[in-house]
Design an enzyme around this catalytic site. Structure first.
Site, PDB file in Angstrom:
ATOM      1  N   ASP A  32       5.029  -2.610   7.524  1.00  0.00           N
ATOM      2  CA  ASP A  32       4.108  -3.694   7.866  1.00  0.00           C
ATOM      3  C   ASP A  32       4.849  -4.995   8.120  1.00  0.00           C
ATOM      4  O   ASP A  32       4.435  -5.792   8.958  1.00  0.00           O
ATOM      5  CB  ASP A  32       3.071  -3.882   6.750  1.00  0.00           C
ATOM      6  CG  ASP A  32       1.939  -2.880   6.891  1.00  0.00           C
ATOM      7  OD1 ASP A  32       1.478  -2.675   8.029  1.00  0.00           O
ATOM      8  OD2 ASP A  32       1.538  -2.289   5.876  1.00  0.00           O
ATOM      9  N   HIS A  75       0.778   5.816  10.207  1.00  0.00           N
ATOM     10  CA  HIS A  75       0.694   6.629   8.984  1.00  0.00           C
ATOM     11  C   HIS A  75       0.703   8.116   9.293  1.00  0.00           C
ATOM     12  O   HIS A  75       1.179   8.910   8.492  1.00  0.00           O
ATOM     13  CB  HIS A  75      -0.493   6.199   8.124  1.00  0.00           C
ATOM     14  CG  HIS A  75      -0.181   4.929   7.390  1.00  0.00           C
ATOM     15  ND1 HIS A  75      -0.441   3.692   7.922  1.00  0.00           N
ATOM     16  CD2 HIS A  75       0.443   4.723   6.215  1.00  0.00           C
ATOM     17  CE1 HIS A  75      -0.005   2.778   7.096  1.00  0.00           C
ATOM     18  NE2 HIS A  75       0.533   3.361   6.049  1.00  0.00           N
ATOM     19  N   CYS A  94      10.465   0.173   0.151  1.00  0.00           N
ATOM     20  CA  CYS A  94       9.752   1.456   0.176  1.00  0.00           C
ATOM     21  C   CYS A  94       9.215   1.766   1.569  1.00  0.00           C
ATOM     22  O   CYS A  94       8.548   2.768   1.775  1.00  0.00           O
ATOM     23  CB  CYS A  94       8.628   1.484  -0.848  1.00  0.00           C
ATOM     24  SG  CYS A  94       7.332   0.282  -0.511  1.00  0.00           S
TER      25      CYS A  94
END
Ligand code: PEP
Ligand code: MG
Length: 582
Positions: free
Chosen positions: A466, A197, A513
């Site tokens: 993920d 992230h 996304c």
């Protein structure tokens, strides 16, 4: 010093040229600023009081030591108390405030760093280890002084800041986000993976960044001249004038190319054969919306709401209230001026820890994260759902739920959404009763049991970051295995393409996304799989649009089908490369 080059993992493109601003681990937590003459004594007193408070804290710990506590524990506290009373800590930083006009935190960190460096030189191993004690004492005082972590201000105007390159061992996503308010030229970290992230936020800042540099923060010195080549993942330290000149030219060329791209802003994203593609924006905070509008996004495809929750130390009660959240969501909805805003419910955990949920899990990426955490904290989840629903009275909102894998989790989530609606109705609060609800497809189990989702959900959004992590069992934030994190692994491509085609078959819209959506090397592959909705950082949107404008589905689709039948890694990579060149 002689010039040298370091290699890492490229995470954010472009070239940055500037001087190193080293963030020592402790320095990450402090602000650096100069104080005025008349503030000196107040600042000295602030530091003295913080030291006094830590003295009292240590005494309390001592008093409350259980009777059967090991003797070393008492000795350990004694050592800390002694260090705290030593003039090196109790007086030297005060002199730094008086002579250099540093703020208290900065003065303390400067002195601790100085002492730590002296300890590094000591031969005696026992004494060398006392360095850790000094740092721990320093951190205790810092905690009292700051309460929360803060980052350095760029010294000087925008121009100076743009030339500062942050070098750190690691930067948390929450700290990275706080760089948004300040303009830096680039980032380099020792740790981190392609889709951690921290890397994602660096990309959203559109500032060149390289992570996974191993020892960069130890090898680089404050104020060294640096060049970051964000495309190649290369860092040049103390470049020669000739290299500097070459990079300056490349930088200027890049800037010219970007300017050219801006002509595409108003153009619809349509392939050569006339197929319309929706390009949406990923945002972390409502303040990112203007950049999304500016890039011509047709809406927000992913609002990572967890960034409103992160970096708030303490307990659940410190989290943003329903009203505070509502204000943020409404701000985003209003800023997007009638374009849909997809708000993802709290996706906390793994490399985005919330203090209260923090790292006690054995394996946080597989632990109580995202929807699992929300379902375990129903009051907090209901507050968020009400806040999101309330924002839907001000413009089109979609609700997106991360990390779902089980049918009963979907049912529980939908029941909670209904409960939030009932609560709002009872309180006569306005909201859109038809807010579409979608699921992130980011766990392989979800992609393999799509009918569970198709039946219950209005739309799906594939979280490739993920999905890759869980399919390949590669921690997305771990640089040691970053070379194995491969979006083109046939298993990943299989899960992606089947999700897209099953969604199309049943008329349930599917978007991507994850970071794959913003990677121009993969645009045609995704188009060929049938993807019609891409969500990415605003900074990537025009490059992806350019790729779409030059693509012809009639040519791409048959080639993509072939790629999906291929298993060999190199053959896939070469075929994707050819697809790009078509
Ligand atoms: C993803 O997993 O691809 C995704 C978009 O969500 P995040 O990166 O926030 O986990
Ligand atoms: Mg995810």
């Amino acid at each position: 010093m002689a010039s040298f080059t370091l290699h890492g993992i490229p995470v954010s493109r472009g070239i940055a040229i500037g001087r190193a601003h080293l963030l020592a681990p402790a320095a990450l937590d402090v602000r650096h600023y100069l104080i005025a003459d008349e503030q000196v004594e107040a600042e000295v007193e602030r530091l003295q009081q913080a030291i006094e408070t830590v003295h009292r804290e240590l005494q309390t710990i001592w008093r409350e030591l259980p009777k059967d506590a090991p003797a070393e524990l008492g000795a350990f506290i004694d050592v800390h108390a002694l260090i705290l009373s030593d003039p090196m800590i109790a007086e030297m930083p005060l002199d730094i405030i008086r002579t250099r006009y540093y703020n208290a935190e900065w003065a303390l960190v400067t002195q601790i760093d100085e002492l730590s460096a002296q300890f590094d030189e000591v031969e005696d191993a026992y004494l060398r280890e006392r360095k850790a004690d000094i740092q721990q004492v320093g951190e205790r005082v810092l905690k009292v002084l700051t309460g929360t972590a803060a980052l350095p201000e760029p010294d000087g105007g925008d121009d100076a800041a743009a030339r500062m390159i942050v070098v750190a061992h690691d930067i948390s996503p929450a700290d990275m986000l706080r760089f948004k308010e300040r303009a830096f030229g680039g980032f380099v970290t020792d740790l981190g993976g392609q889709n951690s992230h921290t890397a994602i936020v660096a990309r959203s800042l559109d500032i060149p960044a390289v992570v996974g540099m191993y020892k960069a923060s130890a090898l680089i010195e404050q104020d060294d001249w640096l060049i970051i080549d964000g495309d190649a993942g290369v860092l040049i330290v103390d470049p020669s004038p000739k290299v500097m000149e070459q990079y300056r030219e490349r930088h200027a060329r890049l800037m010219r190319e970007r300017k050219k791209l801006s002509r595409l802003k108003k153009m619809p994203a349509v392939t050569r054969d006339g197929t319309e593609i929706a390009l949406l924006a990923n945002i972390e905070l409502p303040d990112d919306c203007p950049a999304a509008m500016e890039a011509g996004a047709s809406g927000v495809g992913l609002f990572r709401s967890e960034y409103l929750f992160m970096g708030r130390t303490g307990s659940l009660s410190k989290l943003p209230s329903e009203d505070e959240q509502f204000e943020s969501y409404r701000k985003a909805v209003l800023a997007m001026k009638g374009r849909p805003v997809t708000i993802r419910t709290l996706d906390i955990g793994a490399d985005k820890p919330l203090d209260v949920a923090e790292q006690t899990a054995l394996n946080p990426a597989l632990g109580l994260r995202a929807i699992r955490f929300c379902l375990a904290e129903p009051q907090m989840f209901l507050e968020q759902l009400r806040a999101i629903l309330r924002a839907s009275a001000y413009g089109p909102v979609k609700l997106l739920v991360p990390m779902l894998a089980h049918g009963f989790e979907i049912d529980q989530t939908l029941a909670m959404i209904e409960q939030a609606k009932t609560q709002l109705r009872d309180a006569h609060v306005k909201f859109d009763p038809l807010v579409p609800v979608g699921a992130m497809i980011e766990i392989p189990a979800a992609a393999l049991t799509l009918p569970l989702f198709i039946k219950r959900m209005d739309f799906l959004s594939i979280g490739t970051n993920d999905l890759i992590q869980y399919t390949l069992a590669i921690d997305r934030a771990d640089h040691e295995v970053a070379h194995l994190y491969n979006p083109l692994h046939p298993a990943v491509l299989y899960l992606l393409s089947t999700t897209i085609s099953i969604g199309a078959k049943y008329g349930v819209p599917v978007s991507v996304c994850g970071e794959m959506a913003g990677d121009t090397k993969l645009t045609r592959l995704l188009l060929g799989m049938g993807l019609r909705e891409f969500s990415m950082h605003p900074a990537q949107l025009l490059s992806v649009k350019q790729e779409i404008l030059n693509s012809d589905l009639d040519a791409i689709v048959p080639q993509t089908k072939k790629i999906l039948r291929t298993l060999e890694h190199l053959a896939i990579a070469e075929a994707v490369e050819r697809l790009r060149a078509m």
